[in-house]
Design a protein around this motif. Structure first.
Motif, PDB file in Angstrom:
ATOM      1  N   GLN A  28      15.429  15.826   2.144  1.00 50.14           N
ATOM      2  CA  GLN A  28      15.402  14.361   2.221  1.00 50.14           C
ATOM      3  C   GLN A  28      13.989  13.784   2.245  1.00 50.14           C
ATOM      4  N   GLY A  29      13.032  14.558   2.746  1.00 49.19           N
ATOM      5  CA  GLY A  29      11.661  14.057   2.850  1.00 49.19           C
ATOM      6  C   GLY A  29      11.407  13.276   4.118  1.00 49.19           C
ATOM      7  N   PHE A  30      12.420  13.053   4.931  1.00 49.13           N
ATOM      8  CA  PHE A  30      12.237  12.289   6.170  1.00 49.13           C
ATOM      9  C   PHE A  30      13.456  12.490   7.065  1.00 49.13           C
ATOM     10  N   GLY A  31      13.268  12.425   8.351  1.00 54.17           N
ATOM     11  CA  GLY A  31      14.383  12.357   9.294  1.00 54.17           C
ATOM     12  C   GLY A  31      15.160  13.654   9.447  1.00 54.17           C
ATOM     13  N   LEU A  32      16.387  13.492   9.874  1.00 56.07           N
ATOM     14  CA  LEU A  32      17.230  14.654  10.191  1.00 56.07           C
ATOM     15  C   LEU A  32      18.300  14.845   9.125  1.00 56.07           C
ATOM     16  N   HIS A  33      18.498  16.077   8.717  1.00 56.88           N
ATOM     17  CA  HIS A  33      19.543  16.430   7.755  1.00 56.88           C
ATOM     18  C   HIS A  33      20.525  17.329   8.510  1.00 56.88           C
ATOM     19  N   PRO A  34      21.649  16.770   9.000  1.00 57.82           N
ATOM     20  CA  PRO A  34      22.529  17.532   9.881  1.00 57.82           C
ATOM     21  C   PRO A  34      22.932  18.913   9.351  1.00 57.82           C
ATOM     22  N   PRO A  35      23.236  19.089   8.049  1.00 59.06           N
ATOM     23  CA  PRO A  35      23.571  20.455   7.611  1.00 59.06           C
ATOM     24  C   PRO A  35      22.419  21.438   7.804  1.00 59.06           C
ATOM     25  N   THR A  36      21.190  20.964   7.645  1.00 58.14           N
ATOM     26  CA  THR A  36      20.033  21.843   7.853  1.00 58.14           C
ATOM     27  C   THR A  36      19.881  22.176   9.343  1.00 58.14           C
ATOM     28  N   VAL A  37      20.103  21.179  10.197  1.00 55.92           N
ATOM     29  CA  VAL A  37      20.034  21.431  11.641  1.00 55.92           C
ATOM     30  C   VAL A  37      21.085  22.480  12.014  1.00 55.92           C
ATOM     31  N   SER A  38      22.284  22.351  11.448  1.00 58.74           N
ATOM     32  CA  SER A  38      23.369  23.309  11.736  1.00 58.74           C
ATOM     33  C   SER A  38      23.012  24.706  11.239  1.00 58.74           C
ATOM     34  N   ARG A  39      22.394  24.757  10.067  1.00 58.39           N
ATOM     35  CA  ARG A  39      22.015  26.084   9.536  1.00 58.39           C
ATOM     36  C   ARG A  39      21.032  26.775  10.489  1.00 58.39           C
ATOM     37  N   ILE A  40      20.052  26.030  10.968  1.00 55.20           N
ATOM     38  CA  ILE A  40      19.062  26.635  11.880  1.00 55.20           C
ATOM     39  C   ILE A  40      19.732  26.994  13.209  1.00 55.20           C
TER      40      ILE A  40
END
Ligand code: UDP
Length: 244
Positions: A28-40
């Protein structure tokens, strides 16, 4: 259960994972991307499942950086406090993602905000770890003019972590940017002083110096590699160890 299943796959007992805020923003280039947070969060769970006690420090650069604010005319300390608040948002996002997959998590903030999360009290944080709760240390060191890299080194020392795992976009420390130079060479091992002298940008200088003075190894690895965090703890995959 067979004998093999009970064999420890890692020698680590307690570690600190440091990731930048940008690791949470996906493409996204900014902020939070929930699927990425979940992956981590799933990467963290896979290590937690090994019985390793996990501390986390997450930066705030996906939302706000003090230096960027001050470059645009803001007063520096105010901008830094905004950066610290950004790290609290990231920590809460990670707590939510971890608890959705059954990993009990405490957000512990260097700046007290009781309605949102716990204040940082060292002994209490140690107790959380002993109870196998992941501790996400938020609000950096609580002081302007520092970074979350220094906060990570500080907390790793205070929590007696055996190493800092710095999850990045590349699989270690290179002599030059591997995304720009095809002939960049990755180090397997490098000393704190070499990192400082060569300005290798692993972490900022105060974080490296604090790690050096306390002989705390820093292991730089790629967080983009699925299963990478667990693999590195088991001594597999490619990474760089910064040591004394
Ligand atoms: N910050 C601070 N003191 C600290 C930690 C962080 O003032 O102890 C502020 C600083 O403005 C920084 C911002 O919080 O730019 C976000 O942290 P950092 O830049 O380390 O995030 P990252 O680059 O890891 O995403």
């Amino acid at each position: 259960m067979s004998g093999d299943e009970t064999k420890p796959v890692t020698r680590y007992r307690r570690v600190l994972l440091k990731i930048s805020g940008e690791a949470l923003m996906g493409d996204q280039g900014f902020g939070l991307h929930p699927p990425t947070v979940s992956r981590i969060a799933n990467e963290v769970k896979s290590v937690h499942d090994l019985g390793v006690e996990i501390c986390m420090v997450i930066g705030g650069g996906n939302i706000f950086r003090g230096l960027a604010g001050s470059a645009q005319g803001m007063e520096r300390t105010t901008a830094d406090y905004m950066g610290m608040l950004a790290t609290v948002m990231n920590a809460l996002a990670m707590q939510s993602a971890l608890e959705q997959i059954g990993v009990f998590t405490r957000v512990v903030s260097a700046i007290p905000m009781d309605q949102v999360c716990e204040p940082y009290i060292r002994r209490r944080a140690v107790r959380h770890l002993e109870k196998k709760r992941v501790c996400v240390f938020a609000a950096g060191t609580g002081n302007p003019y520092f970074t979350t890299d220094t906060a990570a080194t500080l907390r790793a020392n205070e929590m007696s972590c055996e190493a800092i795992f710095k999850g990045t976009k590349v699989d270690g420390v290179y002599d030059k940017d591997p995304k720009k130079h095809s002939d960049a060479v990755r180090y397997d091992r490098i000393t704190y002083d070499e990192v400082l002298q060569q300005h290798l940008g692993v972490m900022d200088a105060s974080a490296i110096a604090l790690a050096r003075d306390n002989s705390l190894p820093i292991i730089v690895f790629s967080l983009d590699e699925p299963g990478g965090f667990r693999g590195i703890l088991a001594g597999e995959g490619t990474y760089t160890t910064v040591h004394g």
